[in-house]
Structures are given as C-alpha cells and as structure tokens.
Design a protein around this motif. Structure first.
Motif, PDB file in Angstrom:
ATOM      1  N   MET A 193      27.124  41.655 -46.202  1.00  0.00           N
ATOM      2  CA  MET A 193      27.246  40.458 -45.374  1.00  0.00           C
ATOM      3  C   MET A 193      28.505  40.509 -44.513  1.00  0.00           C
ATOM      4  SD  MET A 193      27.225  36.458 -46.582  1.00  0.00           S
ATOM      5  CE  MET A 193      25.733  36.750 -47.536  1.00  0.00           C
ATOM      6  N   PHE A 194      29.584  40.992 -45.111  1.00  0.00           N
ATOM      7  CA  PHE A 194      30.835  41.087 -44.349  1.00  0.00           C
ATOM      8  C   PHE A 194      30.709  42.136 -43.244  1.00  0.00           C
ATOM      9  CE2 PHE A 194      35.064  42.808 -43.511  1.00  0.00           C
ATOM     10  CZ  PHE A 194      35.729  41.643 -43.146  1.00  0.00           C
ATOM     11  N   ARG A 195      30.120  43.293 -43.568  1.00  0.00           N
ATOM     12  CA  ARG A 195      29.933  44.329 -42.540  1.00  0.00           C
ATOM     13  C   ARG A 195      29.147  43.795 -41.357  1.00  0.00           C
ATOM     14  NH1 ARG A 195      28.154  47.420 -46.800  1.00  0.00           N
ATOM     15  NH2 ARG A 195      26.051  47.531 -45.939  1.00  0.00           N
ATOM     16  N   ARG A 196      28.054  43.106 -41.668  1.00  0.00           N
ATOM     17  CA  ARG A 196      27.217  42.570 -40.578  1.00  0.00           C
ATOM     18  C   ARG A 196      27.991  41.545 -39.759  1.00  0.00           C
ATOM     19  NH1 ARG A 196      23.029  42.846 -44.605  1.00  0.00           N
ATOM     20  NH2 ARG A 196      23.346  40.657 -45.155  1.00  0.00           N
ATOM     21  N   GLY A 197      28.793  40.732 -40.446  1.00  0.00           N
ATOM     22  CA  GLY A 197      29.585  39.730 -39.738  1.00  0.00           C
ATOM     23  C   GLY A 197      30.602  40.359 -38.803  1.00  0.00           C
ATOM     24  N   VAL A 198      31.291  41.381 -39.279  1.00  0.00           N
ATOM     25  CA  VAL A 198      32.278  42.071 -38.444  1.00  0.00           C
ATOM     26  C   VAL A 198      31.592  42.753 -37.256  1.00  0.00           C
ATOM     27  CG1 VAL A 198      33.906  44.007 -38.359  1.00  0.00           C
ATOM     28  CG2 VAL A 198      33.966  42.411 -40.273  1.00  0.00           C
ATOM     29  N   SER A 199      30.493  43.416 -37.522  1.00  0.00           N
ATOM     30  CA  SER A 199      29.773  44.106 -36.447  1.00  0.00           C
ATOM     31  C   SER A 199      29.299  43.117 -35.383  1.00  0.00           C
ATOM     32  CB  SER A 199      28.577  44.872 -37.014  1.00  0.00           C
ATOM     33  OG  SER A 199      29.007  45.894 -37.893  1.00  0.00           O
ATOM     34  N   ALA A 200      28.788  41.965 -35.839  1.00  0.00           N
ATOM     35  CA  ALA A 200      28.324  40.948 -34.892  1.00  0.00           C
ATOM     36  C   ALA A 200      29.486  40.386 -34.092  1.00  0.00           C
ATOM     37  CB  ALA A 200      27.605  39.823 -35.647  1.00  0.00           C
ATOM     38  N   GLU A 201      30.604  40.148 -34.753  1.00  0.00           N
ATOM     39  CA  GLU A 201      31.784  39.605 -34.071  1.00  0.00           C
ATOM     40  C   GLU A 201      32.310  40.590 -33.037  1.00  0.00           C
ATOM     41  OE1 GLU A 201      34.568  36.960 -32.880  1.00  0.00           O
ATOM     42  OE2 GLU A 201      33.052  36.543 -34.421  1.00  0.00           O
ATOM     43  N   LEU A 202      32.365  41.863 -33.395  1.00  0.00           N
ATOM     44  CA  LEU A 202      32.839  42.869 -32.449  1.00  0.00           C
ATOM     45  C   LEU A 202      31.863  43.026 -31.288  1.00  0.00           C
ATOM     46  CD1 LEU A 202      34.209  45.640 -34.846  1.00  0.00           C
ATOM     47  CD2 LEU A 202      35.512  43.981 -33.512  1.00  0.00           C
ATOM     48  N   GLY A 203      30.569  42.900 -31.591  1.00  0.00           N
ATOM     49  CA  GLY A 203      29.577  42.984 -30.523  1.00  0.00           C
ATOM     50  C   GLY A 203      29.685  41.841 -29.541  1.00  0.00           C
TER      51      GLY A 203
ATOM     52  N   ARG B   5      33.969  46.552 -24.737  1.00  0.00           N
ATOM     53  CA  ARG B   5      35.174  47.268 -25.176  1.00  0.00           C
ATOM     54  C   ARG B   5      34.956  48.003 -26.489  1.00  0.00           C
ATOM     55  NH1 ARG B   5      40.202  43.607 -25.723  1.00  0.00           N
ATOM     56  NH2 ARG B   5      41.223  45.645 -25.738  1.00  0.00           N
ATOM     57  N   VAL B   6      34.117  47.441 -27.366  1.00  0.00           N
ATOM     58  CA  VAL B   6      33.916  48.002 -28.698  1.00  0.00           C
ATOM     59  C   VAL B   6      32.427  48.202 -28.955  1.00  0.00           C
ATOM     60  CG1 VAL B   6      34.210  47.632 -31.174  1.00  0.00           C
ATOM     61  CG2 VAL B   6      35.995  46.868 -29.597  1.00  0.00           C
ATOM     62  N   GLU B   7      32.086  49.363 -29.504  1.00  0.00           N
ATOM     63  CA  GLU B   7      30.714  49.641 -29.936  1.00  0.00           C
ATOM     64  C   GLU B   7      30.740  50.075 -31.393  1.00  0.00           C
ATOM     65  OE1 GLU B   7      27.011  52.752 -29.146  1.00  0.00           O
ATOM     66  OE2 GLU B   7      28.945  53.042 -28.139  1.00  0.00           O
ATOM     67  N   VAL B   8      30.059  49.324 -32.257  1.00  0.00           N
ATOM     68  CA  VAL B   8      29.941  49.714 -33.660  1.00  0.00           C
ATOM     69  C   VAL B   8      28.827  50.748 -33.758  1.00  0.00           C
ATOM     70  CG1 VAL B   8      29.435  48.966 -36.009  1.00  0.00           C
ATOM     71  CG2 VAL B   8      30.783  47.492 -34.494  1.00  0.00           C
ATOM     72  N   VAL B   9      29.192  51.990 -34.085  1.00  0.00           N
ATOM     73  CA  VAL B   9      28.215  53.081 -34.086  1.00  0.00           C
ATOM     74  C   VAL B   9      27.600  53.317 -35.463  1.00  0.00           C
ATOM     75  CG1 VAL B   9      29.257  54.242 -32.114  1.00  0.00           C
ATOM     76  CG2 VAL B   9      30.052  54.800 -34.431  1.00  0.00           C
TER      77      VAL B   9
ATOM     78  N   GLY C  25      38.407  37.294 -34.410  1.00  0.00           N
ATOM     79  CA  GLY C  25      37.688  38.306 -33.652  1.00  0.00           C
ATOM     80  C   GLY C  25      38.511  38.910 -32.526  1.00  0.00           C
ATOM     81  N   PRO C  26      39.088  38.083 -31.646  1.00  0.00           N
ATOM     82  CA  PRO C  26      39.900  38.636 -30.558  1.00  0.00           C
ATOM     83  C   PRO C  26      41.091  39.443 -31.066  1.00  0.00           C
ATOM     84  CG  PRO C  26      39.300  36.373 -30.076  1.00  0.00           C
ATOM     85  CD  PRO C  26      38.872  36.626 -31.489  1.00  0.00           C
ATOM     86  N   GLU C  27      41.722  38.982 -32.147  1.00  0.00           N
ATOM     87  CA  GLU C  27      42.855  39.721 -32.715  1.00  0.00           C
ATOM     88  C   GLU C  27      42.409  41.075 -33.246  1.00  0.00           C
ATOM     89  OE1 GLU C  27      45.617  35.952 -34.288  1.00  0.00           O
ATOM     90  OE2 GLU C  27      44.135  36.885 -35.618  1.00  0.00           O
ATOM     91  N   LEU C  28      41.220  41.115 -33.838  1.00  0.00           N
ATOM     92  CA  LEU C  28      40.714  42.377 -34.374  1.00  0.00           C
ATOM     93  C   LEU C  28      40.395  43.361 -33.250  1.00  0.00           C
ATOM     94  CD1 LEU C  28      39.925  44.034 -36.823  1.00  0.00           C
ATOM     95  CD2 LEU C  28      37.656  42.943 -36.763  1.00  0.00           C
ATOM     96  N   VAL C  29      39.791  42.879 -32.189  1.00  0.00           N
ATOM     97  CA  VAL C  29      39.515  43.742 -31.040  1.00  0.00           C
ATOM     98  C   VAL C  29      40.819  44.317 -30.489  1.00  0.00           C
ATOM     99  CG1 VAL C  29      38.670  43.802 -28.654  1.00  0.00           C
ATOM    100  CG2 VAL C  29      37.359  42.596 -30.423  1.00  0.00           C
ATOM    101  N   ASP C  30      41.838  43.470 -30.393  1.00  0.00           N
ATOM    102  CA  ASP C  30      43.143  43.925 -29.899  1.00  0.00           C
ATOM    103  C   ASP C  30      43.750  44.960 -30.846  1.00  0.00           C
ATOM    104  OD1 ASP C  30      45.524  43.616 -28.078  1.00  0.00           O
ATOM    105  OD2 ASP C  30      46.458  42.966 -29.963  1.00  0.00           O
ATOM    106  N   ALA C  31      43.633  44.715 -32.167  1.00  0.00           N
ATOM    107  CA  ALA C  31      44.180  45.656 -33.143  1.00  0.00           C
ATOM    108  C   ALA C  31      43.481  47.009 -33.052  1.00  0.00           C
ATOM    109  CB  ALA C  31      44.038  45.083 -34.550  1.00  0.00           C
ATOM    110  N   ILE C  32      42.160  46.995 -32.881  1.00  0.00           N
ATOM    111  CA  ILE C  32      41.403  48.243 -32.731  1.00  0.00           C
ATOM    112  C   ILE C  32      41.872  49.003 -31.492  1.00  0.00           C
ATOM    113  CG2 ILE C  32      39.121  49.183 -32.188  1.00  0.00           C
ATOM    114  CD1 ILE C  32      37.962  46.885 -33.936  1.00  0.00           C
ATOM    115  N   ALA C  33      42.064  48.277 -30.390  1.00  0.00           N
ATOM    116  CA  ALA C  33      42.511  48.912 -29.145  1.00  0.00           C
ATOM    117  C   ALA C  33      43.887  49.550 -29.315  1.00  0.00           C
ATOM    118  CB  ALA C  33      42.538  47.887 -28.014  1.00  0.00           C
ATOM    119  N   ARG C  34      44.769  48.845 -29.987  1.00  0.00           N
ATOM    120  CA  ARG C  34      46.134  49.359 -30.171  1.00  0.00           C
ATOM    121  C   ARG C  34      46.135  50.592 -31.081  1.00  0.00           C
ATOM    122  NH1 ARG C  34      49.507  44.389 -32.113  1.00  0.00           N
ATOM    123  NH2 ARG C  34      51.124  46.000 -32.312  1.00  0.00           N
TER     124      ARG C  34
END
Length: 215
Positions: free
Chosen positions: A11-21, A27-31, A107-116
């Motif tokens: 459930m958490f994985r799906r939530g993170v993937s949906a949020e990143l999508g 900017r982010v693609e969950v592969v 979500g926005p903070e996580l996208v920024d963290a991934i980019a950094r």
C-alpha cells in the motif's frame, strides 16, 4: 529521473508511486517497485534507475544489503523510512545511501529530494542532519551507538519499529495503522520486546529508549 521504489508494504509503495506520478509528473518516472532485498536487487539491476527510494527495514537483510549487493556507483540511494533513530540513519549512510528522509515528507519535498540526490547532493530530513554531522565529525555518537547494539540485536527489525513508536507514545491502534499490521500483531510484538529487554511496562520502555537516544 528514473526511480525504483523499495518497501515491504504494498500500500505504501503504491501510494508513493502515485504521488510521484502526480507531483513529479514530467520529472520523475517510477520504473519498478520491490518488496524485499532480492526483488530490489533484481529491479535495480534490470532498470538501472537514477535513484532508488529505499526502506531501511526489509525482508532479506535490510536496505544496506540492497546497496551492498547492487554495488553500482551510478545508482544513488535515498532512504525513505518510518524510523528516525540515530543508528538507522548513520548505519544506512555508512552503507552507501546519499540521503535519508522520513515518511512524514510531503510529495513535493520528496520530488525535490530525489532531484538533489540524483544530482549528487546529500539530503536529510532536518532533524536527522545532526546525527550524521555528529557521527562523521567524530563527536562520539558512533561509540554511543555501539553500546546499544547488543540490546537492539535481541529485537527483530519489526520489533524495533514497534518499540520506537510505542516508546514515543503511540497507541497500539496508531502503531498498527502506521506499520500496516493488525492490532493483535502489535500486541504480540510488544510482548516480545518487553520480554527480550526485561522490561515490564510502556513507561519503562520509553525511559529505556530515551536513555539510549532512540526516540
């Protein structure tokens, strides 16, 4: 940025993937997603993502074992965990992760963290940065951690998660919701924790965890 999400809770994985999508669209693609160490190593090897979002506690050996087995300097690892305990943060960074953020991140903070992290920066949730600075500046925190390893080694990874949340004042129901397990399972883990640590109450557990800087 191509990302693999590794967590043992579907459930958490799906939530993170949906949020990143949603938040990271364009900017982010969950592969790929993975639930344990073997799945994570296979997914990272197959997809060679830019960043792996990695839970610390995983079936099969934990997040550090994934980093060790992948052993690819081109793939960067960002820990995303419910745990903000010093020994988890420092152990994961020493294991090779470029950053460590907790699951309270937006979500926005996580996208920024991934980019950094993708760009080569080190990223930490604000409260965690002090642990890392102290440890790698030789301020003695690593010695403190060594003294509690023997106690913690008695507990399974799941028992450690339950122990920290209960010690912070979470109810059994709140722990069950946080960890995606049943209340009865929380009760079973809690009984085991108290027995292994030779404690008799939640109050003693909180004091034990506080004395060891685990809260």
């Amino acid at each position: 940025m191509r990302v693999v999400v590794v967590d043992d809770h579907a459930m958490f994985r799906r939530g993170v993937s949906a949020e990143l999508g949603s938040t990271g669209a364009g900017r982010v693609e969950v592969v790929a997603e993975a639930a344990d160490v073997d799945e994570a190593v296979a997914a990272v090897t197959a997809h060679r993502p830019d960043v792996v979002l990695l839970d610390v506690h995983l079936p099969g050996g934990g997040g550090v074992e994934v980093i060790r087995r992948v052993n690819d300097s081109e793939v960067r690892f960002l820990a995303l965990s419910v745990s903000d305990a010093a020994e988890d943060v420092i152990g994961t960074i020493r294991g090779g992760a470029r950053g460590y953020v907790t699951k309270t991140i937006t979500g926005p903070e996580l996208v920024d963290a991934i980019a950094r992290v993708s760009d080569g920066d080190a990223v930490f949730s604000p409260r965690l940065a002090g642990f890392v600075l102290d440890a790698f500046a030789g301020a003695g925190l690593s010695a403190d951690l060594a003294s509690v390893d023997e106690d913690l080694d008695r507990l399974t990874e799941r028992e450690r998660e339950v122990m920290r949340l209960i010690a912070r004042g979470y109810s059994y129901k709140e722990v069950a919701k946080e960890l995606f397990i049943s209340i009865k399972t929380v009760e079973t883990h809690m009984s085991s924790v108290l027995r292994k640590l030779q404690l008799s109450s939640r109050h003693e557990l909180t004091r034990w965890a506080s004395d060891r800087r685990l809260l």
